[in-house]
Design an enzyme around this catalytic site. Structure first.
Site, mmCIF file in Angstrom:
data_model
loop_
_atom_site.group_PDB
_atom_site.id
_atom_site.type_symbol
_atom_site.label_atom_id
_atom_site.label_comp_id
_atom_site.label_asym_id
_atom_site.label_seq_id
_atom_site.Cartn_x
_atom_site.Cartn_y
_atom_site.Cartn_z
ATOM 1 C CB ALA A 14 46.997 12.689 22.765
ATOM 2 N NE ARG A 20 41.763 9.663 37.220
ATOM 3 C CZ ARG A 20 41.068 8.624 36.809
ATOM 4 N NH1 ARG A 20 41.001 7.526 37.546
ATOM 5 N NH2 ARG A 20 40.435 8.651 35.655
ATOM 6 C CE LYS A 27 45.874 9.573 30.164
ATOM 7 N NZ LYS A 27 44.504 9.354 30.692
ATOM 8 C CD GLN A 80 40.136 19.518 23.500
ATOM 9 O OE1 GLN A 80 40.886 18.663 23.941
ATOM 10 N NE2 GLN A 80 38.815 19.485 23.695
ATOM 11 C CB SER A 390 92.307 -14.098 32.116
ATOM 12 O OG SER A 390 91.580 -15.243 31.749
HETATM 13 C C1 UD1 Z 1 34.565 8.863 27.355
HETATM 14 C C2 UD1 Z 1 33.212 8.644 26.680
HETATM 15 C C3 UD1 Z 1 32.520 7.456 27.335
HETATM 16 C C4 UD1 Z 1 33.412 6.231 27.209
HETATM 17 C C5 UD1 Z 1 34.781 6.502 27.788
HETATM 18 C C6 UD1 Z 1 35.709 5.356 27.473
HETATM 19 C C7 UD1 Z 1 32.459 10.840 26.003
HETATM 20 C C8 UD1 Z 1 31.583 11.982 26.301
HETATM 21 N N1 UD1 Z 1 32.415 9.848 26.844
HETATM 22 O O1 UD1 Z 1 34.290 9.196 28.696
HETATM 23 O O2 UD1 Z 1 31.283 7.218 26.717
HETATM 24 O O3 UD1 Z 1 32.796 5.130 27.875
HETATM 25 O O4 UD1 Z 1 35.346 7.691 27.229
HETATM 26 O O5 UD1 Z 1 36.915 5.533 28.152
HETATM 27 O O6 UD1 Z 1 33.140 10.839 24.983
HETATM 28 N N2 UD1 Z 1 40.042 14.149 25.799
HETATM 29 C C9 UD1 Z 1 40.597 15.191 25.101
HETATM 30 N N3 UD1 Z 1 40.041 16.424 25.238
HETATM 31 C C10 UD1 Z 1 38.978 16.669 26.045
HETATM 32 C C11 UD1 Z 1 38.444 15.577 26.759
HETATM 33 C C12 UD1 Z 1 39.002 14.332 26.618
HETATM 34 O O7 UD1 Z 1 41.555 15.026 24.363
HETATM 35 O O8 UD1 Z 1 38.527 17.821 26.115
HETATM 36 C C13 UD1 Z 1 40.640 12.798 25.642
HETATM 37 C C14 UD1 Z 1 41.265 12.362 26.972
HETATM 38 O O9 UD1 Z 1 42.661 12.623 26.981
HETATM 39 C C15 UD1 Z 1 41.016 10.877 26.968
HETATM 40 C C16 UD1 Z 1 39.755 10.704 26.122
HETATM 41 O O10 UD1 Z 1 39.615 11.887 25.381
HETATM 42 O O11 UD1 Z 1 42.040 10.192 26.344
HETATM 43 C C17 UD1 Z 1 38.523 10.408 26.927
HETATM 44 O O12 UD1 Z 1 38.253 11.489 27.748
HETATM 45 P P1 UD1 Z 1 37.626 11.318 29.191
HETATM 46 O O13 UD1 Z 1 37.440 12.664 29.795
HETATM 47 O O14 UD1 Z 1 38.396 10.320 29.968
HETATM 48 O O15 UD1 Z 1 36.199 10.743 28.821
HETATM 49 P P2 UD1 Z 1 35.322 9.857 29.734
HETATM 50 O O16 UD1 Z 1 34.565 10.731 30.624
HETATM 51 O O17 UD1 Z 1 36.115 8.772 30.337
#
Ligand code: UD1
Ligand code: MG
Length: 451
Positions: A14, A20, A27, A80, A390
């Site tokens: 999270a 967006r 979110k 993170q 009433s």
């Molecule tokens: C990721 C997957 C992809 C999958 C998709 C499904 C990877 C590399 N790719 O892609 O294969 O199809 O999700 O939705 O894992 N997040 C963090 N910290 C970060 C990055 C992300 O907490 O540094 C969390 C984001 O809040 C989100 C989730 O991880 O909830 C997914 O991250 P996002 O950057 O959307 O990954 P995708 O590129 O969509």
């Protein structure tokens, strides 16, 4: 919680910014079915019997952190900072989860519809890496699942994929399970030499295979794994949630005349045999018994409605409203923190706050329980079978005894004994012929002016 032979933990990601959503509310705290998306993810982890739950939060949203601490405590937080990819996010949980032995599942704070039952199959194997996949007509930016039979060979991110791999319509949901030791060992080997310059969680599949560890995929429905990134996707998730809820209620025997117009909350409880008319909104904490009828345009939150009771149209039940069997709350009546006994009635235009209405009592139109003195709230008791005329104000704290009557238009500030009639209003006076004489005079005056 289900009891499980193999200990389970969950890491819920999270830490994303959620830019967006274009909203000041983080979110994952946006609601689906009246409950924060993050709480849906935590609910699923709890229902799976996860004995440890870690939520990876970003440094940018103290609200998310506070939300998690309130529900799960400080031990559930991993930070993170900065966010360098999904693999990096999961690694952030290592310090918190390092002592845990068992299987860990990775889920997401922005995937609100994924239930424990959808995730359960990911735990079937107790070794290697298992991923939840789904098939979609629009694979877009999802990671593609490269498979050989039941074996998952690799997950290839769209940005890294060849045209052949992009043509695959089996995609990665992001949900993954593995023994905790294996997971963190593999993550330590993940590099960020890729198109996004991020540490991809998905790289652990190939790394596991190199070690000879089994890698598998289990499938889930596309709706269940849907992630929310925008207000539009939030509304789509809400629609799916509402449709699922309506279907489940109808299967249980609830009559929904126009299911799409009824809004349910995550914890709405309605017994089979209840009838819900169109355009009813349930906030959290509503319990409706079999045989109750909720009429159109009512708003119900934190309230209990017993069998045979009728609510609305246009009624508002707020937390603590507790309607007994056959009670009636009609149009433009607001009830808060009031228990209404069997067959008690408030049929029109009333505010009943902080009190008790005995069985078969009748509250007339326009009655107000004046419960608030500007500083404190006070209690009003109306006894069994009492009749409140009433347009009466009952200034709390006050008790109307059983079978007592209150004359219409009264302002009651002192208790009324059982069986008494209380009148607290200006006494009526009549002046013989006064109106006729007055009108005659005024008409003459007006006629003179018009000349
Ligand atoms: C990721 C997957 C992809 C999958 C998709 C499904 C990877 C590399 N790719 O892609 O294969 O199809 O999700 O939705 O894992 N997040 C963090 N910290 C970060 C990055 C992300 O907490 O540094 C969390 C984001 O809040 C989100 C989730 O991880 O909830 C997914 O991250 P996002 O950057 O959307 O990954 P995708 O590129 O969509
Ligand atoms: Mg994404």
């Amino acid at each position: 919680m289900t009891s499980v032979a193999h200990p389970r933990a969950a890491i819920i990601l999270a830490a994303g910014q959620g830019t967006r959503m274009k909203s000041p509310l983080p979110k994952v705290l946006h609601p689906v079915g009246g409950r924060a998306m993050l709480d849906h993810a935590i609910d699923a982890a709890e229902a799976l019997g996860c004995e440890r739950i870690v939520v990876v939060v970003g440094a940018h949203s103290p609200e998310v952190r506070d939300h998690v601490v309130k529900r799960l405590g400080e031990d559930a937080i991993a930070v993170q900072d900065p966010p360098l990819g999904t693999g990096h996010a999961v690694r952030a949980a290592e310090a918190v989860l390092g002592d845990f032995v068992g299987q860990v599942v990775i889920t997401y704070g922005d995937v609100p519809l994924l239930r424990a039952a959808d995730i359960e199959p990911v735990f079937a194997a107790h070794e290697g890496v298992t991923v939840i996949g789904f098939v979609t007509g629009e694979p877009g930016a999802y990671g593609r699942l490269v498979t050989e039979g039941d074996t998952l060979v690799a997950i290839t991110e769209a940005k890294e994929a060849s045209p052949e791999i992009l043509a695959i319509n089996a995609c990665n949901s992001g949900v993954m399970a593995a023994p905790v030791g294996l997971l963190f060992d593999l993550l330590a080997e993940v590099k960020n030499d890729n198109a996004k310059g991020e540490f991809y969680l998905t790289d652990v599949v190939e790394l596991a295979r190199r070690r000879g560890a089994p890698t598998r995929v289990v499938m889930a429905g596309e709706d269940a794994v849907m992630g929310v990134n925008s207000q539009n996707e939030l509304a789509i998730a809400e629609t799916v949630f509402q449709d699922d809820a309506a279907r489940a209620f109808m299967e249980a025997g609830v009559t929904l005349i126009a299911p799409r117009t009824v809004q349910f909350a995550w914890d709405t409880r309605i017994e089979g045999g209840a009838m819900i008319e169109p355009y009813v909104v349930f906030g959290p904490g509503a319990k409706i018994a079999s045989g109750a009828r909720i009429r159109s345009f009512s708003h119900i939150e934190g309230a209990t409605v017993a069998s045979g009771a009728e609510v609305g149209p246009y009624a508002r039940l707020r937390p603590g409203a507790d309607l007994g069997e056959g009670a009636k709350v009609g149009n433009f009546v607001e009830v808060k923190n009031v228990r209404m006994g069997k067959g008690a009635k408030a049929n029109h235009l009333a505010y009943l706050g902080d009190g008790e209405v005995g069985a078969k009592a009748n509250i007339g139109a326009g009655t107000i329980f004046c419960n608030y003195d500007g500083f404190f709230k006070h209690h009003t008791t109306v006894g069994e079978g009492a009749f409140v005329g009433s347009n009466s104000s009952l200034v709390a704290p006050v008790t109307i005894g059983a079978g007592a009557m209150v004359g219409s238009g009264s302002v009651i500030t002192r208790d009324v004994a059982a069986g008494d009639l209380a009148l607290a209003r200006g006494e009526q006076q009549s002046k013989g012929g006064w109106a006729a004489r007055f009108m005659e005079k005024m008409r003459a005056k007006k006629a003179l002016k018009a000349k």
